[in-house]
Design an enzyme around this catalytic site. Sequence first.
Site, mmCIF file in Angstrom:
data_model
loop_
_atom_site.group_PDB
_atom_site.id
_atom_site.type_symbol
_atom_site.label_atom_id
_atom_site.label_comp_id
_atom_site.label_asym_id
_atom_site.label_seq_id
_atom_site.Cartn_x
_atom_site.Cartn_y
_atom_site.Cartn_z
ATOM 1 N N ARG A 1 0.664 3.623 16.470
ATOM 2 C CA ARG A 1 0.475 4.648 15.289
ATOM 3 C C ARG A 1 0.565 6.255 15.529
ATOM 4 O O ARG A 1 1.046 6.910 14.904
ATOM 5 C CB ARG A 1 -1.150 4.438 14.794
ATOM 6 C CG ARG A 1 -1.343 3.071 14.305
ATOM 7 C CD ARG A 1 -0.562 2.716 13.220
ATOM 8 N NE ARG A 1 -0.884 1.810 12.493
ATOM 9 C CZ ARG A 1 -0.051 0.774 11.572
ATOM 10 N NH1 ARG A 1 1.476 1.265 11.572
ATOM 11 N NH2 ARG A 1 -0.545 -0.179 10.921
ATOM 12 N N ASP B 1 0.717 -1.288 0.041
ATOM 13 C CA ASP B 1 -0.010 0.011 0.016
ATOM 14 C C ASP B 1 0.921 1.353 -0.062
ATOM 15 O O ASP B 1 0.575 2.268 -0.705
ATOM 16 C CB ASP B 1 -0.818 0.080 1.278
ATOM 17 C CG ASP B 1 -2.116 -0.832 1.167
ATOM 18 O OD1 ASP B 1 -2.603 -1.337 -0.019
ATOM 19 O OD2 ASP B 1 -2.676 -1.399 2.023
ATOM 20 N N SER C 1 -2.111 -9.452 5.238
ATOM 21 C CA SER C 1 -1.736 -7.924 5.440
ATOM 22 C C SER C 1 -1.306 -7.972 6.915
ATOM 23 O O SER C 1 -2.085 -8.459 7.701
ATOM 24 C CB SER C 1 -2.890 -7.030 5.371
ATOM 25 O OG SER C 1 -2.586 -5.649 6.066
ATOM 26 N N ASP D 1 -6.622 2.583 11.456
ATOM 27 C CA ASP D 1 -5.463 3.080 11.348
ATOM 28 C C ASP D 1 -5.553 4.406 10.796
ATOM 29 O O ASP D 1 -5.105 5.428 11.102
ATOM 30 C CB ASP D 1 -4.295 2.208 10.696
ATOM 31 C CG ASP D 1 -3.923 1.135 11.398
ATOM 32 O OD1 ASP D 1 -3.761 1.463 12.719
ATOM 33 O OD2 ASP D 1 -3.602 0.228 11.085
HETATM 34 N N1 ARG Z 1 -7.461 -4.176 13.818
HETATM 35 C C1 ARG Z 1 -6.222 -3.866 14.458
HETATM 36 C C2 ARG Z 1 -6.228 -2.437 15.170
HETATM 37 O O1 ARG Z 1 -6.941 -1.794 14.703
HETATM 38 C C3 ARG Z 1 -4.871 -4.217 13.648
HETATM 39 C C4 ARG Z 1 -5.082 -3.808 12.270
HETATM 40 C C5 ARG Z 1 -3.779 -3.843 11.773
HETATM 41 N N2 ARG Z 1 -3.197 -4.056 10.468
HETATM 42 C C6 ARG Z 1 -2.898 -4.899 9.866
HETATM 43 N N3 ARG Z 1 -2.769 -4.957 8.358
HETATM 44 N N4 ARG Z 1 -2.719 -6.263 10.290
HETATM 45 O O2 ARG Z 1 -5.613 -2.089 16.159
#
Ligand code: ARG
Length: 395
Positions: A93, A13, A172, A122
């Site tokens: 993040r 991405d 991912s 995110d």
């Molecule tokens: N859903 C989780 C969160 O919002 C993790 C998302 C992480 N992204 C990934 N591509 N695995 O904290």
Amino acid sequence: MKKVVLAYSGGLDTSVCIPLLKEHYGYDEVIAVTVDVGQPEQDLKEARVRAEKLSDSFVLVDAKQEFVHNCIFPLIKANGSYEGYVLGTAMARPLIARHVVEVARREGANALAHGCTGKGNDQLRFDAVFRTTDLEVIAPMRELSLTREEERRYAAEHGISFEHGNNNKRWSVDENMWSRSIEGSELEDPAFSPPEEVFHWTASIEEAPEEPELLQICFEGGVPVSVNGAEQDGVALIRTLNAIGGKHGIGRTDMIEDRVLGFKAREIYEHPAATILLEAHRDLEQLILTRNELRFKELVDRAWSELVYQGLVMDPLFDALNAFIDKTQERVNGTVYLKLNKGVARVVGRESPYALYSKDVSFDVKRDQRTAEGFSIYHGSQSRLAAITRGGDKR
Ligand code: ARG
């Protein structure tokens, strides 16, 4: 001269974002910033190689110590978890976003960009920090809604391949030293059982050794300072526990998670050190804090975790909650003993100079117990009266 700074992971991405920012958005200069929060060396290397090929400059920020001291340690003190799993991605993040903003300020950039889609959490976490500035915020993945296939093709046109040499291409993955999260592809089907290949940090229950392993963790001020008697800095300590816990298959989560936007998503996580440390920390608090503190802190911990999950750590409430939590943690000093075996980290002992445990209530101490009777008479009085009002037993 239009300049944009991109939060860059090296994955598909964000790699696709670089040429898009030039060709589609008309930026003259793209600065890719990768923030090292303990992701694998290989990922960082690949990020550098790709960024040097695609972007105008690449900045690697080592934020491992900062991540541990400013994010993970406060999380341990707050028992930070969401719907039953230890927060991971959400912790990193805002830190990543802040470093991107810092580079943008230094470079006099006009805009900030991230590679998040419009479906996940995110985007909210990056946006929240980015929008504390008056720079433009660009999210090409959210704005252009490309499919993975279109992205792969576009990447290939720019000489970047994601087909080979990346054994995780189907999933991912987001990884930092505290937690590894895997989603996407077949895993999106909640009924699909994850193949062993998605797990990199943890052994399966079958592979885990039969023999249990004992572990001793010392805490000071609510944070871990040593493992098995050896003092270690935070980064080393977390890595040690990931290795030991992972070998025993500890810290796997497979769950349906309620995202901020309201979607339910299937998520898989690995977090051995996090599981061990939170088990131990909660247990030690239970020995040291008063019942009143514990009940109130549960509410505070919950509010803290919700803010982190939503990416709202710049809310003044977050500072206020941390102030309360820090106050309670002043006494959280002590040692916790755990037994690790076949996917389970079980606390088997704890001690602290601040323990509120009193030997007076020991079964072995002779003591007049009749003083408890008065308390006992009134203890159930409301329930007794309620039973009477419903025509029950009059005694
Ligand atoms: N859903 C989780 C969160 O919002 C993790 C998302 C992480 N992204 C990934 N591509 N695995 O904290």
